[in-house]
Write a protein that holds these residues in place. Structure first.
Motif, PDB file in Angstrom:
ATOM      1  N   GLY A   1       5.062  12.423 -38.719  1.00 11.31           N
ATOM      2  CA  GLY A   1       5.524  12.781 -37.381  1.00 11.31           C
ATOM      3  C   GLY A   1       4.840  12.013 -36.264  1.00 11.31           C
ATOM      4  N   TYR A   2       3.905  11.140 -36.654  1.00 11.54           N
ATOM      5  CA  TYR A   2       3.148  10.361 -35.673  1.00 11.54           C
ATOM      6  C   TYR A   2       3.245   8.871 -35.975  1.00 11.54           C
ATOM      7  CZ  TYR A   2       0.762  14.879 -35.054  1.00 11.54           C
ATOM      8  OH  TYR A   2       0.470  16.202 -34.842  1.00 11.54           O
ATOM      9  N   SER A   3       3.046   8.064 -34.947  1.00 11.75           N
ATOM     10  CA  SER A   3       2.829   6.636 -35.122  1.00 11.75           C
ATOM     11  C   SER A   3       1.784   6.208 -34.111  1.00 11.75           C
ATOM     12  CB  SER A   3       4.130   5.832 -34.941  1.00 11.75           C
ATOM     13  OG  SER A   3       4.626   5.994 -33.630  1.00 11.75           O
TER      14      SER A   3
ATOM     15  N   LYS B   1       9.849  12.328 -26.849  1.00  9.53           N
ATOM     16  CA  LYS B   1       8.911  11.319 -27.340  1.00  9.53           C
ATOM     17  C   LYS B   1       7.670  11.402 -26.455  1.00  9.53           C
ATOM     18  CE  LYS B   1       8.832   6.547 -28.992  1.00  9.53           C
ATOM     19  NZ  LYS B   1       9.645   5.344 -29.256  1.00  9.53           N
TER      20      LYS B   1
ATOM     21  N   ILE C   1       1.689   8.176 -30.765  1.00  7.85           N
ATOM     22  CA  ILE C   1       3.069   8.456 -30.380  1.00  7.85           C
ATOM     23  C   ILE C   1       3.635   9.549 -31.267  1.00  7.85           C
ATOM     24  CG2 ILE C   1       5.371   7.436 -30.096  1.00  7.85           C
ATOM     25  CD1 ILE C   1       3.583   4.676 -30.207  1.00  7.85           C
ATOM     26  N   LEU C   2       4.167  10.565 -30.603  1.00  7.34           N
ATOM     27  CA  LEU C   2       4.914  11.596 -31.313  1.00  7.34           C
ATOM     28  C   LEU C   2       6.387  11.251 -31.123  1.00  7.34           C
ATOM     29  CD1 LEU C   2       2.112  12.856 -30.425  1.00  7.34           C
ATOM     30  CD2 LEU C   2       3.254  15.079 -30.652  1.00  7.34           C
ATOM     31  N   GLU C   3       7.018  10.817 -32.178  1.00  8.53           N
ATOM     32  CA  GLU C   3       8.373  10.275 -32.064  1.00  8.53           C
ATOM     33  C   GLU C   3       9.374  11.325 -31.570  1.00  8.53           C
ATOM     34  OE1 GLU C   3       9.182   7.189 -32.335  1.00  8.53           O
ATOM     35  OE2 GLU C   3       7.330   6.379 -33.161  1.00  8.53           O
ATOM     36  N   SER C   4       9.248  12.535 -32.070  1.00  7.81           N
ATOM     37  CA  SER C   4      10.123  13.637 -31.657  1.00  7.81           C
ATOM     38  C   SER C   4       9.290  14.911 -31.755  1.00  7.81           C
ATOM     39  CB  SER C   4      11.350  13.702 -32.569  1.00  7.81           C
ATOM     40  OG  SER C   4      12.166  14.810 -32.234  1.00  7.81           O
TER      41      SER C   4
ATOM     42  N   PHE D   1       3.653  10.134 -25.571  1.00  3.52           N
ATOM     43  CA  PHE D   1       2.643   9.079 -25.699  1.00  3.52           C
ATOM     44  C   PHE D   1       1.292   9.640 -25.254  1.00  3.52           C
ATOM     45  CE2 PHE D   1       5.278   5.351 -26.482  1.00  3.52           C
ATOM     46  CZ  PHE D   1       6.529   5.778 -26.061  1.00  3.52           C
TER      47      PHE D   1
ATOM     48  N   SER E   1      -0.176   2.650 -31.922  1.00  3.33           N
ATOM     49  CA  SER E   1      -0.059   1.266 -31.463  1.00  3.33           C
ATOM     50  C   SER E   1      -1.415   0.815 -30.966  1.00  3.33           C
ATOM     51  CB  SER E   1       0.970   1.177 -30.331  1.00  3.33           C
ATOM     52  OG  SER E   1       0.953  -0.098 -29.744  1.00  3.33           O
TER      53      SER E   1
END
Lengths: 115, 112
Positions: free
Chosen positions: B63-65, B18, B77-80, B20, B67
């Motif tokens: 593949g991204y989120s 993960k 954020i790259l979750e995986s 950031f 905040s």
């Protein structure tokens, strides 16, 4: 769907001559156009912009021309200098000032100015 | 002097981690953006935010989120992380909609 297109990936010119970088767009909602310059390992920096109510904007050695009917804009650099060597991105946006409005970028053109 | 600061210039991460990426602007701008730059593809918009806690998907959000808890900070954020997320990531901000965007210096992320 590439709404902003820069068809020339690269351009090479001699120092002192004119550099002409081209950009085409497809979205008729685009109202404001910008050019950015990017050196390797740095973020893009704003160069010059033009509103759709104009057909030309000039700032020192840099001039941007807009042809709305052709959905085409170009950046002219005269005279070109070795320090101008960089990637140039064209960008467009719908009505300026609208909250949430964002820039759409082209693929970029690598300009090389040879001494 | 306006400033957009990204937390890292270079990052190397392993597949599946993960990740950031942090971005801070000091201009009190409403809008913040995350782009990635890849050769021949230009700058592609991943996500943007026009207000605190608001977010909108860009052209390539998979593949991204993101905040945005405070006006000045926008995190990607790259979750995986996967190898196809190896890229240059650029954060930007604007005062109003569209208009001149101010960019950070970029984060070169390599996923191995």
């Amino acid at each position: 769907d590439q709404q902003v297109k820069q068809n020339s990936p690269s351009l090479s010119v001699q120092e002192g001559r004119i550099s002409i970088l081209n950009c085409d767009y497809t979205n008729s909602m685009f109202d404001y156009f910008l050019w950015y310059k990017k050196y390797p390992a740095e973020g893009p920096t704003f160069l010059i912009s033009i509103s759709s109510i104009k057909d030309k904007n000039e700032d020192g050695r840099f001039t941007v021309f807009l042809n709305k009917s052709a959905k085409h804009l170009s950046l002219h650099i005269v005279p070109s200098q070795p320090g101008d060597s960089a990637v140039y991105f064209c960008a467009a946006t719908p009505v300026l000032g609208t909250s949430g409005s964002r820039l759409t970028f082209g693929e970029g053109t690598q300009l090389t100015v040879n001494p | 002097d306006v400033k957009v600061t990204q937390s890292s210039r270079y990052l190397v991460k392993r597949t599946g981690e993960k990740v950031f990426l942090e971005c801070v602007q000091d201009m009190d701008h409403e809008n913040m953006f995350w782009y990635r730059q890849d050769p021949g593809l230009g700058l592609r918009l991943i996500y943007f935010s026009y207000d605190v806690k608001m977010k909108e998907k860009g052209d390539i959000p998979e593949g991204y989120s993101v905040s945005r808890e405070k006006k000045e900070r926008f995190s990607l954020i790259l979750e995986s992380a996967s190898t196809n997320q190896t890229s240059m990531y650029l954060c930007a901000s604007t005062l109003g909609g569209g208009g001149e965007a101010f960019f950070g210096q970029g984060t070169r992320l390599t996923v191995v």
